[in-house]
Motif scaffolding. Structure first.
Motif, PDB file in Angstrom:
ATOM      1  N   PRO A  35      -5.435  -1.445  -7.545  1.00  0.00           N
ATOM      2  CA  PRO A  35      -6.210  -2.680  -7.733  1.00  0.00           C
ATOM      3  C   PRO A  35      -7.455  -2.512  -8.593  1.00  0.00           C
ATOM      4  O   PRO A  35      -7.866  -3.453  -9.277  1.00  0.00           O
ATOM      5  CB  PRO A  35      -6.574  -3.081  -6.294  1.00  0.00           C
ATOM      6  N   ASP A  36      -8.084  -1.312  -8.574  1.00  0.00           N
ATOM      7  CA  ASP A  36      -9.294  -1.107  -9.393  1.00  0.00           C
ATOM      8  C   ASP A  36      -8.964  -0.656 -10.810  1.00  0.00           C
ATOM      9  O   ASP A  36      -9.855  -0.235 -11.553  1.00  0.00           O
ATOM     10  CB  ASP A  36     -10.228  -0.095  -8.712  1.00  0.00           C
ATOM     11  N   LEU A  37      -7.682  -0.729 -11.190  1.00  0.00           N
ATOM     12  CA  LEU A  37      -7.171  -0.393 -12.516  1.00  0.00           C
ATOM     13  C   LEU A  37      -7.081   1.107 -12.773  1.00  0.00           C
ATOM     14  O   LEU A  37      -6.793   1.529 -13.897  1.00  0.00           O
ATOM     15  CB  LEU A  37      -7.978  -1.066 -13.625  1.00  0.00           C
ATOM     16  N   SER A  38      -7.323   1.924 -11.752  1.00  0.00           N
ATOM     17  CA  SER A  38      -6.971   3.331 -11.858  1.00  0.00           C
ATOM     18  C   SER A  38      -5.451   3.444 -11.799  1.00  0.00           C
ATOM     19  O   SER A  38      -4.772   2.580 -11.244  1.00  0.00           O
ATOM     20  CB  SER A  38      -7.604   4.146 -10.723  1.00  0.00           C
TER      21      SER A  38
ATOM     22  N   ALA B  12       4.284  -0.397 -16.258  1.00  0.00           N
ATOM     23  CA  ALA B  12       3.901  -1.368 -15.234  1.00  0.00           C
ATOM     24  C   ALA B  12       2.751  -2.213 -15.759  1.00  0.00           C
ATOM     25  O   ALA B  12       1.894  -1.719 -16.508  1.00  0.00           O
ATOM     26  CB  ALA B  12       3.479  -0.680 -13.942  1.00  0.00           C
ATOM     27  N   PHE B  13       2.735  -3.500 -15.387  1.00  0.00           N
ATOM     28  CA  PHE B  13       1.579  -4.338 -15.673  1.00  0.00           C
ATOM     29  C   PHE B  13       0.542  -4.142 -14.580  1.00  0.00           C
ATOM     30  O   PHE B  13       0.865  -4.096 -13.386  1.00  0.00           O
ATOM     31  CB  PHE B  13       1.974  -5.810 -15.760  1.00  0.00           C
ATOM     32  N   GLY B  14      -0.728  -4.029 -15.005  1.00  0.00           N
ATOM     33  CA  GLY B  14      -1.809  -3.909 -14.047  1.00  0.00           C
ATOM     34  C   GLY B  14      -2.352  -5.261 -13.654  1.00  0.00           C
ATOM     35  O   GLY B  14      -1.984  -6.302 -14.223  1.00  0.00           O
ATOM     36  N   PRO B  15      -3.267  -5.301 -12.685  1.00  0.00           N
ATOM     37  CA  PRO B  15      -3.908  -6.562 -12.295  1.00  0.00           C
ATOM     38  C   PRO B  15      -4.653  -7.237 -13.436  1.00  0.00           C
ATOM     39  O   PRO B  15      -4.908  -8.442 -13.381  1.00  0.00           O
ATOM     40  CB  PRO B  15      -4.877  -6.129 -11.179  1.00  0.00           C
ATOM     41  N   ASP B  16      -4.990  -6.468 -14.491  1.00  0.00           N
ATOM     42  CA  ASP B  16      -5.686  -7.027 -15.648  1.00  0.00           C
ATOM     43  C   ASP B  16      -4.744  -7.658 -16.655  1.00  0.00           C
ATOM     44  O   ASP B  16      -5.176  -8.184 -17.674  1.00  0.00           O
ATOM     45  CB  ASP B  16      -6.527  -5.948 -16.329  1.00  0.00           C
ATOM     46  N   GLY B  17      -3.421  -7.610 -16.390  1.00  0.00           N
ATOM     47  CA  GLY B  17      -2.455  -8.187 -17.310  1.00  0.00           C
ATOM     48  C   GLY B  17      -2.156  -7.334 -18.516  1.00  0.00           C
ATOM     49  O   GLY B  17      -1.470  -7.782 -19.441  1.00  0.00           O
ATOM     50  N   ALA B  18      -2.662  -6.083 -18.551  1.00  0.00           N
ATOM     51  CA  ALA B  18      -2.337  -5.128 -19.603  1.00  0.00           C
ATOM     52  C   ALA B  18      -1.128  -4.311 -19.171  1.00  0.00           C
ATOM     53  O   ALA B  18      -0.823  -4.186 -17.984  1.00  0.00           O
ATOM     54  CB  ALA B  18      -3.526  -4.220 -19.888  1.00  0.00           C
ATOM     55  N   LEU B  19      -0.430  -3.759 -20.154  1.00  0.00           N
ATOM     56  CA  LEU B  19       0.760  -2.960 -19.887  1.00  0.00           C
ATOM     57  C   LEU B  19       0.385  -1.484 -19.920  1.00  0.00           C
ATOM     58  O   LEU B  19      -0.147  -0.987 -20.906  1.00  0.00           O
ATOM     59  CB  LEU B  19       1.841  -3.237 -20.937  1.00  0.00           C
ATOM     60  N   TYR B  20       0.686  -0.792 -18.835  1.00  0.00           N
ATOM     61  CA  TYR B  20       0.419   0.635 -18.724  1.00  0.00           C
ATOM     62  C   TYR B  20       1.733   1.384 -18.951  1.00  0.00           C
ATOM     63  O   TYR B  20       2.755   1.062 -18.330  1.00  0.00           O
ATOM     64  CB  TYR B  20      -0.180   0.970 -17.364  1.00  0.00           C
ATOM     65  N   VAL B  21       1.689   2.375 -19.842  1.00  0.00           N
ATOM     66  CA  VAL B  21       2.906   3.078 -20.242  1.00  0.00           C
ATOM     67  C   VAL B  21       2.705   4.579 -20.093  1.00  0.00           C
ATOM     68  O   VAL B  21       1.714   5.138 -20.590  1.00  0.00           O
ATOM     69  CB  VAL B  21       3.288   2.756 -21.700  1.00  0.00           C
ATOM     70  N   LEU B  22       3.657   5.211 -19.415  1.00  0.00           N
ATOM     71  CA  LEU B  22       3.677   6.666 -19.302  1.00  0.00           C
ATOM     72  C   LEU B  22       4.652   7.206 -20.347  1.00  0.00           C
ATOM     73  O   LEU B  22       5.807   6.788 -20.415  1.00  0.00           O
ATOM     74  CB  LEU B  22       4.127   7.067 -17.892  1.00  0.00           C
ATOM     75  N   ASP B  23       4.163   8.126 -21.159  1.00  0.00           N
ATOM     76  CA  ASP B  23       4.914   8.671 -22.293  1.00  0.00           C
ATOM     77  C   ASP B  23       5.247  10.131 -21.998  1.00  0.00           C
ATOM     78  O   ASP B  23       4.358  10.950 -21.796  1.00  0.00           O
ATOM     79  CB  ASP B  23       4.041   8.558 -23.548  1.00  0.00           C
TER      80      ASP B  23
END
Length: 954
Positions: A78-81, A469-480
């Motif tokens: 939730p805190d974007l970590s 995964a999309f975060g609570p901020d609506g940004a897309l987080y990608v693991l490469d």
């Protein structure tokens, strides 16, 4: 094309490096056939062009071995970590600013794909701080390879589990290992590859979904369905015992509701009602091979799955369809077919592995499980067709290449969020699909019923997509996953946040250092870089992590005391946006240096052959290297990833990988030998791990799998091996491959076709104009689809690892197509004749290690039957021609010795008739001056006289 769970080999690590780029949406382009080359086949387009709108920014949060390890799964807090897992058991947490810490480390069983897999965040995390991890706990299970055949008790010795557990993540960001609550165990056949699954997600009702792989060895089924249930055969070769078994949790999507104490209940609507005989009620969907990535749309409850398929290059009437992979959309419980059906319900054939005979096709509408290892229902639910199956270029928007589907999330626009980086509203309901091998992210628009309306390119400049995964901020987080790492960390592995930059771009910062570990005092030279697409006049600042600061882009700093520090580089634009990057510096301990001297990088190899190895480890802080802690792996590489096939411990020994029986022989496959060592720590700092790898090349290679090229194009052809050729070759064009070490190779064979003028194929090393080692004329064959084989002897090959170039020469216009090529030993098997027409002979015909090699009257006995191999060895009686004790002095004994892959057993035929041991630079020599029966053979300075002239078998 490769559909196995993507993995891949350790390499010496540098520092954590952060990089990002301003991205733009990409659109496909087309390429026209070359003028005058009609009828040549279908040309393959491999390029994309970029459009300018909308604009996204790809922000690097963590990168490299120290920051992400071998990255497998992520979840956004939730805190974007971001929590992200590494196979070795390490759970890391990266905060919104890009600072990464180790949250905790589980003790895991780590063989093939097993280890720490998935991570999930409890829906009520803000109140209970609960997270879920899926991992392979260490049990009383052998660490070695499970047998292929044996008794039931032999197989049970290797039984283990993969475990889903609930943990508490403490307020300080560390994992409370004592808080573990075991939720569910999934059976696992340990010591054999493959398919773990392991993704975790939740629906809006708080139900937990877990994907599990079929836990089945694919390497003995020729790329088709693995259904071998012969008595005495390892059950791990039969996917019907797992994915096709209604009473087994493998090859499934599980759905459960977990309580705080780790117990769970089963929600309504799963595939089998609780209490149904021979079923598990936890099963929501079944019939998957390796549903490696999965997500749940919170709004609809629909589950999206990327499922990996097998690797058959084409359909076979006696076995079934060719390899294909799937994106599946699961709106209700069901059976998705594996191992009976794939794609749009393309049925496999009931093949008898004992007799080699084919039965009838399976009935996808009413599949039956009659495996000897089945513990569930015989009559299974009807197979559901895939939502989006693909192979090759069957979905044009997906392009071509390795097939590795990674199901990402569905985006849901939050109008109440004040986030400045959330994705636009028009993306609401779109599914974001990832591709590991093809290295893309696609935005798929769909109707309410799942009908695909449009497949859009999406900006991505990383490499191999592992999780999203999309975060609570609506940004897309990608693991490469990065590149260059088979089952290990690598410098390109990373975690990114992709933002919609409607309110201006954030500076993208990159930080590096000349070295990041060593004894105090440690002087480090840093380099910072930053870009900003909409601002000028950036300012730069450094915090070296020890209470001191710096300025500019290239500061230096000396760390006086032992410790682990994080140097932070910050770039700020005129609008107040800041971007930062970190470098981790360890003072007091030095990373071990790992060197693999045997086998040599780029050596020629055949799968199934034993692999002798020798590893050297040095470490300034460790007084002695404990070789029992050196881990050496053999992995089967395919395209940009690999599968571990064998593992052992020690600085010297032999790996014994099985032969590959799954991949199409025309696939881009290779061997990888990797080694790693973790030191004992130093200066009060944590231990560091050093890694290295070498690549082994198969003798035969498809031309289209080149590393780089100049001037050529690829053409699809039905008559080509692997279905493609390198074509439109014109004078001076070339293709290159690396790494290669051509010791022992004496011939280059090539499969070619020409409806044009023909020409000459040349082999060079180092560059297209480097040394010429062979050339062969290619005459017109009567058409671009008419193939023939040509060959040329090779000469003056380099001793070391190199890059090879196949250069096309001729007149004007299109010359010829190259399908594939093979490096072969021209010597074959037979007698080796020397001075006085005597034959090279094993004294007494005895195969004992150390037996003297002599010359003797030719008598056609086994003691005189030598095989000249492409690995540089010369063998008789099952052993190798060897220089005693790896000596280099004149007169050193030449003997018979068990093959061990050392330089003492490497030989190279020269154009002057001599046979040289490259390790010593000296020649195989019949001693003395009379050369009668029984004359000893020894090592001697090369002079090319009669007693150093050898005629190798043809």
């Amino acid at each position: 094309m490769h559909r196995e769970r993507p993995l891949l080999t350790p390499r010496n690590r540098g520092i954590a490096l952060f990089a990002g780029l301003l991205l733009a949406v990409a659109a496909p382009t087309t390429v026209s056939a070359h003028e005058g080359h009609e009828g040549h086949g279908t040309e393959t387009a491999e390029t994309t062009a970029a459009a300018a709108d909308p604009t996204f920014a790809q922000i690097p949060l963590a990168k490299g071995p120290d920051e992400v390890g071998e990255p497998l799964s992520l979840a956004v807090l939730p805190d974007l970590s971001v929590l992200h897992t590494s196979r070795d058991g390490t759970l890391r947490m990266t905060d919104h600013a890009g600072t990464t810490t180790v949250a905790g480390k589980l003790s895991v069983y780590n063989h093939d794909e097993e280890g720490l897999q998935g991570v999930g965040i409890d829906p009520d995390f803000k109140n209970n701080r609960a997270i879920y991890l899926y991992y392979a706990p260490k049990l009383d299970t052998p660490e070695g390879d499970a047998p292929s055949t044996g008794s039931a008790d032999d197989f049970k010795k290797f039984d283990g589990v993969n475990r889903l557990s609930r943990f508490v993540l403490k307020e300080d960001g560390t994992l409370d290992l004592s808080s573990e609550k075991k939720v569910i165990d999934v059976p696992a056949s340990r010591g054999t590859c493959c398919h773990v699954g392991g993704d975790i997600d939740f629906d809006a009702d708080g139900n937990l979904y877990l994907s599990t792989g079929d836990d089945t060895n694919p390497f003995a089924s020729d790329g088709y369905t693995p259904i071998d249930d012969r008595n005495g055969r390892n059950p791990a070769f039969d996917a019907r015992r797992s994915a096709g078994n209604t009473n087994d949790l493998r090859g499934k999507i599980l759905r459960i509701k977990v309580a705080a104490d780790g117990s769970y209940t089963v929600p309504d609507g799963n595939l089998f009602t609780p209490g149904t005989d021979k079923t598990r009620p936890e099963i929501y969907a079944m019939g998957f091979r390796n549903p490696y990535r999965m997500s749940v749309d919170k709004k609809t409850g629909t589950v999206y799955v990327g499922d990996y398929g097998p690797d058959a290059g084409s359909a076979n009437p006696g076995r079934g369809p060719g390899g294909q992979v799937e994106f599946n959309r699961i709106a209700k419980a069901g059976n998705f077919g594996w191992p009976y059906c794939t794609g749009k319900n393309d049925a496999y054939v009931d093949y008898d592995f004992g007799t080699g005979k084919s039965g009838s096709k399976f009935d996808c509408n009413a599949p039956r499980n009659d495996s000897a290892y089945n513990t569930g229902l015989t009559d299974l639910p009807a197979a559901q067709p895939a939502w989006i199956p693909y192979d090759g270029g069957s979905v044009p928007e997906f392009g071509t290449g390795s097939e590795s589907p990674m199901a990402g999330p569905v985006y849901r626009y939050n109008a109440d969020s004040d986030s400045s980086v959330k994705f636009p509203e028009e993306y609401d309901g779109d599914f974001f699909a990832g591709e590991y091998g093809r290295r893309w992210i696609k935005r798929i628009e769909q109707g309410d019923d799942g009908t695909v309306q449009k497949i859009n390119d999406f900006p991505w400049t990383g490499t191999q997509v592992m999780d999203m995964a999309f975060g609570p901020d609506g940004a897309l987080y990608v693991l490469d996953y990065g590149t260059g790492g088979e089952f290990g960390a690598n410098e390109n592995a990373a975690l990114y946040r992709i933002e919609y930059a409607k309110d201006g771009l954030t500076p993208i910062a990159e930080a590096s250092a000349d070295h990041t570990d060593g004894a105090a005092p440690l002087k480090v030279s840093f380099t910072g870089k930053a870009t900003d697409g909409d601002s000028q006049g950036l300012t730069y600042a450094w915090d070296f992590g020890d209470g001191t600061t710096g300025e500019g882009l290239t500061p230096s700093h000396t760390y006086e005391k032992n410790g682990t520090y994080r140097a932070t580089f910050t770039a700020k634009d005129a609008e107040g946006h800041t971007g930062s990057a970190n470098v981790r510096v360890v003072v007091g301990n030095t990373k071990p240096k790992v060197e693999i001297s045997t086998p040599a990088n780029g050596s020629l190899y055949e799968f199934g052959d034993p692999v002798p190895y020798k590893v050297k480890v040095t470490d300034p802080e460790d007084s002695a290297i404990d070789c029992s802690k050196v881990t050496v792996r053999f992995s089967l590489g395919h395209d940009s990833h690999a599968h571990e096939l064998s593992r052992t411990q020690g600085c010297e020994g032999t790996l014994t990988p099985p032969a590959d029986g799954e991949h199409d022989q025309n696939a881009n496959i290779f061997g990888v030998v990797s080694a790693e060592y973790t030191d004992q720590g130093g200066g009060g700092q944590d231990p560091l791990t050093g890694m290295n790898k070498v690549t082994l090349q198969t003798h035969n290679r498809q031309a289209e799998h080149y590393t780089t090229q100049s001037g050529v194009k690829l053409y699809d052809k039905s008559g080509a091996h692997g279905g493609r050729t390198v074509g439109d070759t014109q004078n001076g064009d070339w293709i290159s491959f690396e790494p290669y070490r051509l010791t022992g190779a004496t011939k280059l064979k090539a499969r070619v076709s020409s409806g044009g003028a023909g020409g000459t194929l040349e082999l060079h090393t180092g560059s297209p104009t480097g040394p010429l080692h062979g050339s062969v004329e290619v005459k017109p064959t009567g058409g671009w689809e008419t193939f023939t084989d040509v060959e040329t002897p090779l000469k003056d090959l380099p001793d070391g690892t190199t890059k090879i170039y196949l250069v096309f020469k001729g007149g004007a216009g299109a010359l010829f197509d190259l399908d594939d090529f093979t490096f072969a030993a021209g010597g074959g098997t037979g007698a080796i004749k020397g001075v006085n027409d005597k034959c090279l002979d094993v004294a007494g015909g005895v195969d004992t290690d150390g037996t003297q090699i002599q010359i003797y009257g030719c008598n056609n006995t086994a003691a005189q039957q030598w095989t000249v191999n492409t690995d540089g060895t010369i063998r008789a009686l099952g052993k190798c021609l060897d220089v005693q004790n790896r000596g280099t002095a004149d007169g050193t004994k030449i003997q018979l010795y068990h093959c061990n892959g050392t330089p003492a057993q490497e030989w190279k035929a020269q154009s002057d008739g001599t046979v040289v041991n490259p390790n010593s630079g000296k020649c195989l020599d019949a001693e003395g001056s009379t050369w009668g029966d029984g004359t000893r053979v020894h090592l001697w300075t090369c002079h090319a006289k009669a007693n150093q002239q050898w005629l190798l078998p043809k």
